[in-house]
Design an enzyme around this catalytic site. Structure first.
Site, PDB file in Angstrom:
ATOM      1  CD  GLU A 294       0.320  -7.391  -3.652  1.00 17.46           C
ATOM      2  OE1 GLU A 294      -0.605  -8.215  -3.514  1.00 17.46           O
ATOM      3  OE2 GLU A 294       1.345  -7.635  -4.308  1.00 17.46           O
TER       4      GLU A 294
ATOM      5  CD  GLU B  67       1.607 -12.395  -1.932  1.00 18.45           C
ATOM      6  OE1 GLU B  67       1.282 -13.456  -2.495  1.00 18.45           O
ATOM      7  OE2 GLU B  67       0.775 -11.590  -1.478  1.00 18.45           O
TER       8      GLU B  67
END
Ligand code: AHR
Length: 505
Positions: A295, A177
């Site tokens: 994820e 991220e």
């Protein structure tokens, strides 16, 4: 009278191999996922194997965990691997931050401990590297420390720390991220940094598979175009996507919220299709970039920093899980991996613990029910007369508000695969909150399986039924034998809000 729902397995239409990596997991140093979840330490009264709790190892083996990503998540971009090697007593105590949680990290669990866990449960290790606060050299050194075979100081250090043979870690995340917690990058600068990291990581070990940080279509386009313009698209083996969603609280949800949670599969499908188009445009199909759903999972509003990211995990969550698996199986040719967030206690966990107690959540049972699809050939399914549920907009959903347009929700979702020995595995979900559903399971395009088979059903006495320390088996799979007598298939009655897997042939 409504016509009967029919699901047809098209035996001669294969949609790709279901890589076991599609059923992967994610363990972050966050909340009680690692510490006090999986890891209790050598001196704990909880029975353990080198610090990892024995009951967790047994449950994970029973569930079949093909791959495990570690140590983050957001934690990865503040993690320095050297802090987690060598004698535990000499490891530094550091400040760790992830998702707003700030804790002291003892570094008791480091690279060697993680590799031990992977060996104990039979999972492939996947290490997430630090780009945000690390350096290219630090990540290249980690690769050399783990995988090196030459007689270097780093390799000698690994051997001195107890691991003589190279660890052969193939999967390396180049940050996590990085558009947010991993350094607040913009896509173009990340792409240039990715090139540097990838160059030296691969120079250290040519057999690594890199995972680039993806995000929304805008970020992904800039990343892909920048890499392509610099002749470095081939350096990206996987493009990561993350998808979380929710619909009201974990328990005490309304009927409308119950159904909205089942949109997870459709959201994931939208993400996959968008990424697939971008990759195809850029590569013309000449180079494979796998889509890595790095994820995924339900993130209830109740699972926040105050609750250490934990929430009650109910039958509704289990039913929401199958829509994602079925989507992944349909896109098996393009998706290279997927990891549920997270493996124990945190968010959409298949296992939960309290003190010495451990139980499998209804979602954990879905993982076990779906495990026989791993490595199989995904087969196309035809659906007829599937009842639908029209959805109305929910305005109170939090940050995980879906981006896909609101569509009617099909009340049946399914997967089928042929395994290596020719057996057929079919999974069927009835999403209806209250009504059982009669489904005719048919076969076309090949010889239908005949004779005896087995069917496991995960159903519950209420939509918010959950397992816990006091009642660990309230929601569990019940198996029964089934017989297919005719080539026209078999009629099954699926209980409300239930998941089943059939083993045939
Ligand atoms: O899984 C929890 C967090 O969700 C991870 O640390 C991060 O990558 C994502 O935002």
């Amino acid at each position: 009278m409504a016509s009967t729902t029919t699901v047809t397995v098209v035996m001669n239409e294969e949609m790709g191999t279901i890589s076991p990596r599609l059923h992967g997991h994610f363990a972050e140093h966050l909340g009680r996922c690692v510490y006090d979840g999986l890891w209790v330490g050598l001196d704990s009264p909880v029975p353990n194997e080198g610090g990892w709790r024995r009951d967790a190892i047994a449950a994970l083996k029973a569930m079949t965990v093909p791959m495990l990503r570690w140590p983050g998540g957001c934690f990865a971009d503040s993690y320095h691997w050297r802090d987690g090697i060598g004698p535990t007593s000499r490891r530094p105590r550091t400040l760790a931050e992830s998702c707003g949680e700030r804790v002291v990290e003892t570094n008791a669990v480091g690279t060697h401990e993680f590799l031990d866990l992977c060996r104990l449960i039979g999972a492939e290790p996947y290490l997430a590297g630090n780009v945000g606060s690390g350096t290219v050299q630090e990540l290249a050194d980690w690769v050399q420390y783990c995988n090196g075979a030459a007689d270097t100081t780093l390799v000698r250090e690994r051997v001195a720390n107890g691991h003589v043979d190279p660890m052969k870690v193939r999967l390396w995340g180049i940050g996590n991220e990085n558009w947010g917690c991993g350094g607040n990058y913009d896509a173009e600068i990340y792409a240039h940094d990715f090139r540097r990291y990838e160059t030296f990581v691969r120079q250290t070990d040519p057999f690594v598979e890199t995972v680039a940080c993806g995000f929304d279509p805008k970020w992904n386009r800039v990343l892909i175009e920048t890499l392509k313009a610099n002749n470095k698209l081939g350096g990206m083996n996987h493009l990561s996507l993350h998808r979380y969603w929710n619909a009201g609280p974990a328990v005490g949800f309304s009927e409308e919220e119950y159904y909205h949670l089942h949109r997870g599969g459709e959201l994931v499908e939208g993400d996959i299709i968008a990424a697939k188009q971008l990759i195809h445009e850029a590569t013309g199909g000449r180079h494979r970039v796998g889509i890595a759903l790095d994820e995924w999972g339900v993130w209830h509003p109740d699972a926040n920093v105050t609750s250490q990211f934990e929430a009650v995990s109910t039958q509704r969550d289990a039913v929401a899980t199958t829509g994602v698996f079925d989507t992944l199986h349909r896109h098996a040719a393009d998706v290279s991996m997927a990891n549920i967030a997270q493996i124990v206690n945190v968010l959409h966990a298949p296992l939960q613990t309290r003190g010495g107690a451990l139980w499998m959540t209804p979602t954990g049972h879905v993982f076990a029910l779906y495990a026989p699809h791993q490595g199989g050939q995904s087969l196309r399914l035809d659906f007829q007369n599937v009842p639908i549920r029209p959805l109305s907009a929910l305005t109170h959903l939090n940050w995980a508000t879906p981006t896909e347009p609101l569509r009617d929700l099909p009340l049946v979702t399914a997967s089928a695969s042929r395994n290596l020995v020719g057996g057929l595995v079919v999974s069927l979900t009835n999403r209806h909150h209250a009504d059982p559903l009669a489904v005719i399971l048919r076969f076309a395009g090949g010889e239908a399986p005949q004779g005896m088979g087995r069917m496991g059903t995960l159903a519950a006495d209420s939509l918010d039924a959950a397992n816990n320390a006091e009642d660990p088996h309230r929601v569990a799979v019940k198996w029964r034998e089934i017989e297919i007598r005719s080539s026209s298939g078999v009629t099954l009655t699926l209980p409300p809000a239930s998941v089943q897997t059939l083993h045939l042939g």
